[in-house]
Scaffold this motif. Structure first.
Motif, PDB file in Angstrom:
ATOM      1  N   GLN A  38       0.821  -1.216   0.000  1.00 55.66           N
ATOM      2  CA  GLN A  38       0.000   0.000   0.000  1.00 55.66           C
ATOM      3  C   GLN A  38       0.852   1.263   0.000  1.00 55.66           C
ATOM      4  OE1 GLN A  38      -2.698  -1.105   3.370  1.00 55.66           O
ATOM      5  NE2 GLN A  38      -4.294  -0.396   1.984  1.00 55.66           N
ATOM      6  N   SER A  39       2.145   1.112   0.285  1.00 54.93           N
ATOM      7  CA  SER A  39       3.086   2.233   0.208  1.00 54.93           C
ATOM      8  C   SER A  39       4.077   1.964  -0.918  1.00 54.93           C
ATOM      9  CB  SER A  39       3.854   2.394   1.527  1.00 54.93           C
ATOM     10  OG  SER A  39       2.983   2.769   2.572  1.00 54.93           O
ATOM     11  N   GLN A  40       4.426   2.996  -1.659  1.00 49.68           N
ATOM     12  CA  GLN A  40       5.421   2.846  -2.708  1.00 49.68           C
ATOM     13  C   GLN A  40       6.768   2.513  -2.071  1.00 49.68           C
ATOM     14  OE1 GLN A  40       8.117   4.736  -4.005  1.00 49.68           O
ATOM     15  NE2 GLN A  40       8.070   4.307  -6.198  1.00 49.68           N
ATOM     16  N   TYR A  41       7.585   1.714  -2.728  1.00 48.19           N
ATOM     17  CA  TYR A  41       8.776   1.134  -2.091  1.00 48.19           C
ATOM     18  C   TYR A  41       9.783   2.172  -1.602  1.00 48.19           C
ATOM     19  CZ  TYR A  41      11.559   1.983  -6.342  1.00 48.19           C
ATOM     20  OH  TYR A  41      12.228   2.576  -7.384  1.00 48.19           O
ATOM     21  N   ARG A  42       9.764   3.393  -2.156  1.00 42.24           N
ATOM     22  CA  ARG A  42      10.704   4.421  -1.701  1.00 42.24           C
ATOM     23  C   ARG A  42      10.157   5.244  -0.539  1.00 42.24           C
ATOM     24  NH1 ARG A  42      11.704   8.388  -4.923  1.00 42.24           N
ATOM     25  NH2 ARG A  42      10.194   7.952  -6.578  1.00 42.24           N
ATOM     26  N   SER A  43       8.920   4.963  -0.120  1.00 43.16           N
ATOM     27  CA  SER A  43       8.314   5.679   1.000  1.00 43.16           C
ATOM     28  C   SER A  43       8.604   4.951   2.309  1.00 43.16           C
ATOM     29  CB  SER A  43       6.792   5.765   0.816  1.00 43.16           C
ATOM     30  OG  SER A  43       6.458   6.377  -0.398  1.00 43.16           O
ATOM     31  N   THR A  44       8.678   5.713   3.393  1.00 38.08           N
ATOM     32  CA  THR A  44       8.773   5.098   4.709  1.00 38.08           C
ATOM     33  C   THR A  44       7.475   4.345   4.992  1.00 38.08           C
ATOM     34  OG1 THR A  44      10.185   6.902   5.494  1.00 38.08           O
ATOM     35  CG2 THR A  44       9.143   5.547   7.163  1.00 38.08           C
ATOM     36  N   LEU A  45       7.593   3.159   5.560  1.00 41.13           N
ATOM     37  CA  LEU A  45       6.433   2.321   5.858  1.00 41.13           C
ATOM     38  C   LEU A  45       6.270   2.227   7.367  1.00 41.13           C
ATOM     39  CD1 LEU A  45       4.210   0.399   4.813  1.00 41.13           C
ATOM     40  CD2 LEU A  45       5.882  -1.449   4.953  1.00 41.13           C
ATOM     41  N   ASP A  46       5.139   2.709   7.883  1.00 41.60           N
ATOM     42  CA  ASP A  46       4.913   2.746   9.330  1.00 41.60           C
ATOM     43  C   ASP A  46       3.936   1.655   9.751  1.00 41.60           C
ATOM     44  OD1 ASP A  46       5.326   4.029  11.931  1.00 41.60           O
ATOM     45  OD2 ASP A  46       3.212   4.574  11.780  1.00 41.60           O
ATOM     46  N   PHE A  47       4.407   0.773  10.627  1.00 44.00           N
ATOM     47  CA  PHE A  47       3.556  -0.287  11.165  1.00 44.00           C
ATOM     48  C   PHE A  47       2.732   0.247  12.324  1.00 44.00           C
ATOM     49  CE2 PHE A  47       6.102  -3.187   8.769  1.00 44.00           C
ATOM     50  CZ  PHE A  47       5.375  -4.363   8.698  1.00 44.00           C
ATOM     51  N   SER A  48       1.438  -0.042  12.302  1.00 41.56           N
ATOM     52  CA  SER A  48       0.566   0.228  13.445  1.00 41.56           C
ATOM     53  C   SER A  48      -0.590  -0.762  13.367  1.00 41.56           C
ATOM     54  CB  SER A  48       0.029   1.668  13.416  1.00 41.56           C
ATOM     55  OG  SER A  48      -0.905   1.847  12.365  1.00 41.56           O
ATOM     56  N   ASN A  49      -1.226  -1.040  14.500  1.00 39.20           N
ATOM     57  CA  ASN A  49      -2.346  -1.971  14.501  1.00 39.20           C
ATOM     58  C   ASN A  49      -3.502  -1.461  13.650  1.00 39.20           C
ATOM     59  OD1 ASN A  49      -1.917  -4.407  16.413  1.00 39.20           O
ATOM     60  ND2 ASN A  49      -1.049  -2.685  17.540  1.00 39.20           N
ATOM     61  N   ASP A  50      -3.744  -0.159  13.706  1.00 33.28           N
ATOM     62  CA  ASP A  50      -4.842   0.399  12.907  1.00 33.28           C
ATOM     63  C   ASP A  50      -4.591   0.195  11.416  1.00 33.28           C
ATOM     64  OD1 ASP A  50      -6.166   1.199  15.170  1.00 33.28           O
ATOM     65  OD2 ASP A  50      -5.532   3.296  15.060  1.00 33.28           O
ATOM     66  N   ALA A  51      -3.340   0.454  10.994  1.00 38.50           N
ATOM     67  CA  ALA A  51      -3.015   0.304   9.572  1.00 38.50           C
ATOM     68  C   ALA A  51      -3.088  -1.160   9.143  1.00 38.50           C
ATOM     69  CB  ALA A  51      -1.622   0.867   9.300  1.00 38.50           C
ATOM     70  N   LEU A  52      -2.643  -2.065  10.006  1.00 40.23           N
ATOM     71  CA  LEU A  52      -2.683  -3.487   9.680  1.00 40.23           C
ATOM     72  C   LEU A  52      -4.119  -4.008   9.632  1.00 40.23           C
ATOM     73  CD1 LEU A  52       0.393  -4.654  11.763  1.00 40.23           C
ATOM     74  CD2 LEU A  52       0.130  -4.974   9.298  1.00 40.23           C
ATOM     75  N   LYS A  53      -4.959  -3.523  10.542  1.00 42.16           N
ATOM     76  CA  LYS A  53      -6.364  -3.945  10.528  1.00 42.16           C
ATOM     77  C   LYS A  53      -7.068  -3.448   9.263  1.00 42.16           C
ATOM     78  CE  LYS A  53      -6.914  -4.158  15.563  1.00 42.16           C
ATOM     79  NZ  LYS A  53      -7.482  -3.479  16.751  1.00 42.16           N
ATOM     80  N   ALA A  54      -6.742  -2.222   8.866  1.00 41.64           N
ATOM     81  CA  ALA A  54      -7.330  -1.686   7.627  1.00 41.64           C
ATOM     82  C   ALA A  54      -6.855  -2.504   6.427  1.00 41.64           C
ATOM     83  CB  ALA A  54      -6.949  -0.220   7.466  1.00 41.64           C
ATOM     84  N   ALA A  55      -5.591  -2.889   6.451  1.00 45.84           N
ATOM     85  CA  ALA A  55      -5.049  -3.708   5.369  1.00 45.84           C
ATOM     86  C   ALA A  55      -5.723  -5.071   5.335  1.00 45.84           C
ATOM     87  CB  ALA A  55      -3.541  -3.871   5.537  1.00 45.84           C
ATOM     88  N   GLN A  56      -6.022  -5.618   6.503  1.00 47.66           N
ATOM     89  CA  GLN A  56      -6.702  -6.913   6.574  1.00 47.66           C
ATOM     90  C   GLN A  56      -8.065  -6.842   5.871  1.00 47.66           C
ATOM     91  OE1 GLN A  56      -8.040  -8.262  10.560  1.00 47.66           O
ATOM     92  NE2 GLN A  56      -6.884 -10.135  10.135  1.00 47.66           N
ATOM     93  N   LYS A  57      -8.794  -5.769   6.133  1.00 49.15           N
ATOM     94  CA  LYS A  57     -10.098  -5.595   5.491  1.00 49.15           C
ATOM     95  C   LYS A  57      -9.945  -5.415   3.984  1.00 49.15           C
ATOM     96  CE  LYS A  57     -12.369  -3.512   9.540  1.00 49.15           C
ATOM     97  NZ  LYS A  57     -12.984  -2.272  10.090  1.00 49.15           N
TER      98      LYS A  57
END
Length: 500
Positions: free
Chosen positions: A325-344
């Motif tokens: 969901q992030s372009q490979y040159r962007s910083t990627l921030d892990f959070s539970n909210d972001a992971l839950k949204a990705a799961q959906k």
């Protein structure tokens, strides 16, 4: 509609600091080298993000018609603790701690790397060479560099001569943007306390101390190759003295990749790589991922949810979708909210994949063409390719995927007739959605054995409902109910879910 009808592929070239049109040296063949892991511990998420990014590049190059030789090495010697010139080998240190042979450590963590890569659905490279498997090539390269005057022996070790490299009109630091004078000011070596001529000179071969476990005979000493040398030797052996793409994490730009350029150019008198690509770092809730901050977790911890910072477990495909969901040159921030949204988001696309595979064209009479929807579908397919051709912008590619998903769901629920799209657009929608999901983005359905049975039952439910066999429909509903599940039969889609 094919990929070849769209704009050319552009990739951000670290060397030129801009997006360059990708033109391979010998089309349709592409040579790609990616720095692989040092196998002294379990593979971490930063590694996975890098290898996932180049998995996407590998898949996409194949998809648009290139024949790719993808080389990704295994570092099993020469990488010292602290990534410097002195100290203990990372693998040797772990072997001592665990009281094992170094090659046992190598095998254990190479196996782990392969297992985790398979979980993330990373395609294996064409060739996966090891540093210890190419010691002859490395010793020969050192001999050649000494003969050319680009390197010198000192007390049994051999170093690359940066001053000589600069005198010949080369620029050490051009990849990373480092300036020689600044680098010299940052060094703290005192005169007379180093066997190097210049503090910036880097090791090609290191004389081993008696306690150093991993060492081999050479013309200069019992020792081991410098960390930077292996990639130069293996990439040139399998891809030639100049090849198309070299990739890795941004932490490798300096000194590792900078040294590779210097070695390669000194050996062959040509720039070794046309396009340099680097992935960005991972953060956790806005902070750098680090063991010292106790915010670093392994893939296995993500999959099990066994970490203080994780509220639940996340599947490999959820994490793959999240990373893309992030372009490979962007910083990627892990959070539970972001992971839950990705799961959906992943589940929506996976449901769409199942629905797309069940769709069939029906040439019904009296259905008027829907030109607006046809145009929107074609625009989204073109938009997917446009995003991928724009330096692999997977974030925008997914936006186009979700727009295609809308039409897949409409067709599934009968809100849109396939005849309104015409056979060409209908086929393009179905085929491209499946190919984008599975082949280009490398996603796959995650079904346990029990889930597979349930999905099989759901297919029967659809068939019986279409044929109006309501007795069987009721039987399948009862089966799901006995499993503690319900069938969600909405205007958007038909699927199964846990009762809440």
């Amino acid at each position: 509609m094919t990929a070849q009808t769209f704009q050319p592929l552009r990739i951000f070239n670290t060397l030129t600091r801009k997006k360059d049109v990708f033109v391979p040296i010998a089309p349709p063949y592409v040579g790609m080298y990616v720095c692989g892991p040092t196998v002294y511990s379990n593979v971490h998420l930063g590694n996975i993000r890098t290898f996932l990014s180049f998995d996407i590049l590998y898949r996409y190059l194949i998809h648009i018609g290139y024949k790719v030789r993808y080389v990704r090495n295994i570092t099993d010697v020469g990488h010292l603790v602290g990534d410097g010139e002195e100290g203990e080998d990372k693998i040797g240190k772990m072997a001592k701690l665990q009281k094992l042979e170094p090659m046992e450590i190598v095998q254990r963590y190479t196996n782990d790397f392969h297992d985790v890569s398979a979980m993330f659905n990373l395609l294996p490279p064409s060739i996966e060479p090891t540093a210890t498997g190419h010691l002859i090539e490395q010793i020969e390269a050192v001999e050649n560099l000494i003969e050319k005057g680009a390197a010198y022996e000192s007390n049994g070790s051999v170093y690359f001569d940066i001053n000589k490299y600069q005198e010949e009109g080369n620029e050490y630091g051009k990849l990373s943007g480092r300036i020689i004078e600044d680098l010299l000011n940052e060094t703290r070596e005192l005169d007379g306390q180093s066997e190097k001529r210049n503090p910036l000179d880097f090791a090609l071969w290191k004389k081993a101390s008696p306690e150093h476990i991993m060492q081999w005979d050479s013309p200069w000493s019992m020792g081991f190759p410098g960390w930077h040398l292996e990639c130069t030797c293996m990439s040139s052996k399998y891809l030639g003295k100049q090849f198309d793409i070299h990739g890795g994490g941004m932490d490798l730009k300096f000194p590792h990749h900078e040294c590779e350029i210097a070695q390669g150019k000194s050996l062959t008198n040509v720039e070794p790589v046309r396009y340099w690509m680097h992935t960005n770092m991972l953060t956790v809730n806005g902070q750098k991922m680090s063991k010292s901050l106790n915010n670093s977790f392994l893939p296995a911890q993500l999959f099990s949810g066994n970490h203080d910072l994780l509220e639940q477990a996340y599947s490999p495909m959820t994490v793959r979708f999240f990373m893309l969901q992030s372009q490979y040159r962007s910083t990627l921030d892990f959070s539970n909210d972001a992971l839950k949204a990705a799961q959906k988001g992943y589940k929506k696309l996976a449901n769409g994949l199942r629905n797309a595979k069940l769709l069939n064209y029906a040439d019904e009479e009296g259905i008027s063409p829907d030109e607006a929807k046809k145009e929107d579908i074609e625009k989204s397919i073109e938009g997917f390719y446009g995003a991928m051709n724009d330096d692999l912008n997977t974030a925008v590619a997914f936006a186009n995927m979700f727009n295609l998903l809308k039409y897949i769901n409409m067709l599934t629920m009968g809100q849109l007739k396939s005849a309104a799209l015409g056979v060409a657009v209908f086929t393009s929608l179905k085929d491209n959605f499946i190919v984008f999901f599975e082949e280009v983005l490398g996603l796959k359905e995650e079904l346990s054995e029990g889930h597979a049975i349930l999905d099989g039952m759901l297919k029967l439910y659809r068939e019986f409902k279409i044929s109006q066999n309501y007795e069987k429909v009721d039987e399948i509903r009862s089966y799901f109910k006995n499993q503690g599940l319900v069938i969600r039969d909405t205007k958007v889609r038909i699927d199964w879910a846990y009762e809440e």
